[in-house]
Design a protein around this motif. Structure first.
Motif: not given
Lengths: 124, 527
Positions: B379, B382-383
């Protein structure tokens, strides 16, 4: 229209002068204090609209100054001047009643914007 | 010396023991056999002696009954002249020799106590035994002599004969005494004894030779081979192999010896191997300690740098505020486009650059103030990618992600990790110079120190040369043009990852690209 009165508390001459040279030309009455004790004394002399205070000072730090102001003059807005290192403390100070914090080195525009915002809220 | 040694050897002892036993056994056997044979021979001789005396009695019977003394004497003499007959005598009831094969003896009277009589007549005067007696004595040549005395009993024909010599009441009329030489028997026994002794000696000799040969082949030779093998092994020759393939105990011993030798060799080799690996291990450990020490020094350097930076930053921020403020004040006094206006702008820009450098420096001091929580690395990446994806610098860069969907979580401050990942991605973008591929791979790994999450940032850039590779984690080291990089990104990233208990390492190949690896400890699954 009355000039808005701003008190700048900072142990560094250059910061104090920078603030007065930035704010005076745009219509603020600026008083300067070298430390917290002196600043609180000046505050007693007359009503101020806003206090700019450094966070890290000898004798009395900015958080203590903020606490005393919020005790004695709840109507006075406070903006904290801080270095990058103490941003966390500055964020905490907002919870204690400070309006905003401004990070050194700041541009004249950033200072004027922050001060104006604080006073707009006070008048609103 | 040699004899003494031979006597003390196993074979020597065995031969002496068995030889002694055989000599003793044979002697006992020989002795009893000899005695038995001798006894048998004498028993037969006695039997023939009796027959002989009987024969004397029967030959003289007619003469006795008819009282023809001359005929009796002649018969006795004839019988006495036979070979092996020493003498034949007939005594009357008074102990006087009536007839004899030696005429000289006739008329001699023997007392009841004379040696020839005491076998029947006891010296105490008890009634005499009236049975025949046998005695064996020795003659002048030490040959045995068989003496047989037989009483002549009174019978009807005796006391009814015309001569009326013997009254009816008399029970014993006289005695026949015969002395027979046993010289042939003695000679035969002697010869037999010699023959048996020779046989026994030959037998002993043959047995000894056979025993020696067998012992030599079965015991002595293999034992000396074993001894030689032991000496060889003791001398350090572990390749020595005993060539004894018999199925007996010696063969087993040799087999055990060979097994022992090969075990010893194996153990020795293992020891040598151990020695070598130990050296290598010590070397590895030493290197690891050196690395850890270097890392420690590096961390300590970074920490003190952080402390120093914090102090410097605080002091410098205020003058910078002054420069920026007065720069702006001055700027207002010149119209835009003039040379002065441009110069002042440079002052302000450079002051802002100082501020950026200081913020970077302060990253060290801030690394310890992390707020850690279980974090999904995928995550966070991805950010970070979302932030850079729309930047103009990334328009010609292909961003590829190989995420492990079952990636373990880590305990981390996600904003700090994002700072690190952004730094890695920016560096990769700089390396490919705006055109290329950046591949980000995540996976779970496990090594001897535990479970980890590994993140790889691979670029298709030119790679890093050895000289630069040694310095990339040093603060203020940068290959970027002045003004583009502070040289603090990797140093700060390194500090953050280290503070999370992880490591950053790099693999690079000139002309092919560079991979930065971040290894973070995986969060253990809750119970």
């Amino acid at each position: 229209m009355n000039k808005k009165k701003v008190l700048v508390i900072d142990d560094e001459d250059i910061v104090r002068i920078s603030c007065s040279r930035t704010l005076a030309p745009v219509g603020f009455e600026v008083r300067l204090a070298r430390n917290g004790v002196e600043g609180l004394k000046i505050l007693e002399e007359g009503p101020f609209d806003l206090v700019l205070t450094d966070l890290k000072m000898p004798d009395m730090d900015g958080i203590e100054v903020l606490r005393r102001i919020k005790e004695g003059w709840p109507a006075v807005e406070v903006i904290i001047i801080t270095g990058y290192q103490t941003v966390d403390t500055a964020v905490k100070s907002i919870k204690l009643g400070a309006f905003d914090y401004i990070e050194k080195p700041f541009t004249p525009d950033a200072l004027i914007t922050a001060v104006s915002k604080a006073l707009d809220r006070k008048n609103a | 010396m040699f004899v003494r040694k031979s006597l003390h050897s196993l074979t020597g002892k065995l031969i002496i023991t068995i030889g002694t036993l055989m000599v003793v056994g044979s002697t006992i056997f020989w002795y009893f056999l000899f005695r038995h044979q001798e006894g048998e021979l004498i028993k037969n001789s006695v039997k023939y002696g009796y027959s002989f005396v009987d024969y004397v009695k029967k030959s003289t019977r007619y003469g006795m009954l008819t009282f023809q003394q001359l005929l009796i004497q002649q018969t006795i003499e004839a019988i006495g002249s036979a070979e092996g007959v020493l003498h034949v005598r007939i005594f009357d009831s008074k102990g006087k020799i009536a007839y004899s094969s030696n005429k000289k003896d006739i008329g001699l009277v023997f007392d009841k106590r004379s040696p020839i009589c005491i076998s029947c007549h006891s010296p105490t005067g008890a009634p005499p035994k009236d049975t025949q007696t046998v005695s064996i004595s020795r003659d002048a040549n030490n040959f045995r002599v068989l003496n047989i005395v037989q009483p002549i009993y009174n019978e009807v024909a005796c006391y009814t004969s015309a001569c009326h010599v013997h009254p009816r009441e008399q029970r014993v009329l006289g005695l026949v005494e015969a002395s027979l030489s046993l010289a042939p028997l003695d000679n035969s026994i002697k010869h037999q004894g010699i023959a048996i002794t020779v046989y026994v000696l030959v037998f002993l000799f043959v047995i000894s030779v056979v025993l020696c040969t067998i012992l030599w082949n079965l015991v002595s030779t293999p034992v000396s081979m074993l001894t030689r093998g032991m000496e060889k092994v003791a001398g350090g020759d572990l390749d020595y192999h005993l060539d004894i393939n018999t199925k007996d105990e010696i063969g087993e011993l040799a087999h055990a010896f060979n097994a022992m030798t090969s075990d010893l060799k194996k153990a020795k080799n293992e020891l040598v191997e151990w020695g070598n690996t130990l050296e290598k291990k010590v070397q590895e450990k030493t290197e690891a300690i050196h690395r850890a020490q270097a890392q420690l020094i590096h961390s300590e350097k970074l920490a003190s740098l952080g402390r120093m930076a914090a102090g410097v930053a605080h002091e410098i921020n205020s003058p910078l505020t002054g420069i920026v403020t007065f720069g702006h004040l001055l700027l207002k006094k010149f119209p835009a486009g003039t040379e002065e206006y441009e110069d002042i702008q440079v002052i302000i820009e450079q002051a802002n650059r100082c501020s950026t450098i200081i913020k970077g420096l302060l990253g060290f001091a801030r690394a310890s103030a992390a707020e850690k929580a279980p974090t999904n690395i995928n995550d966070v990446i991805n950010h970070s990618l979302n932030i850079v994806r729309n930047k103009a610098d990334f328009f010609n860069i292909k961003l590829v992600t190989n995420f492990d969907e079952s990636l373990a979580k880590v305990r981390a401050d996600s904003s700090q990790l994002q700072q690190v990942f952004l730094n890695m991605i920016m560096n990769a973008a700089d390396a490919v110079e705006g055109k290329g591929t950046i591949t980000i791979t995540t996976k779970n790994i496990r090594d001897n120190s535990g479970d980890f999450v590994e993140i790889e940032f691979r670029d298709t850039g030119p790679g890093i040369d050895d000289e630069n590779l040694a310095k990339i984690f040093e603060p203020f080291f940068t290959t970027k043009p002045v003004g583009k990089g502070t040289g603090l990104g990797l140093a700060v990233s390194h500090g953050i990852i280290q503070e999370h208990g992880g490591t950053v390492f790099v693999k690079t190949k000139l002309g092919e690209g560079t991979s930065f690896f971040i290894k973070l400890p995986a969060l253990k699954e809750g119970p």
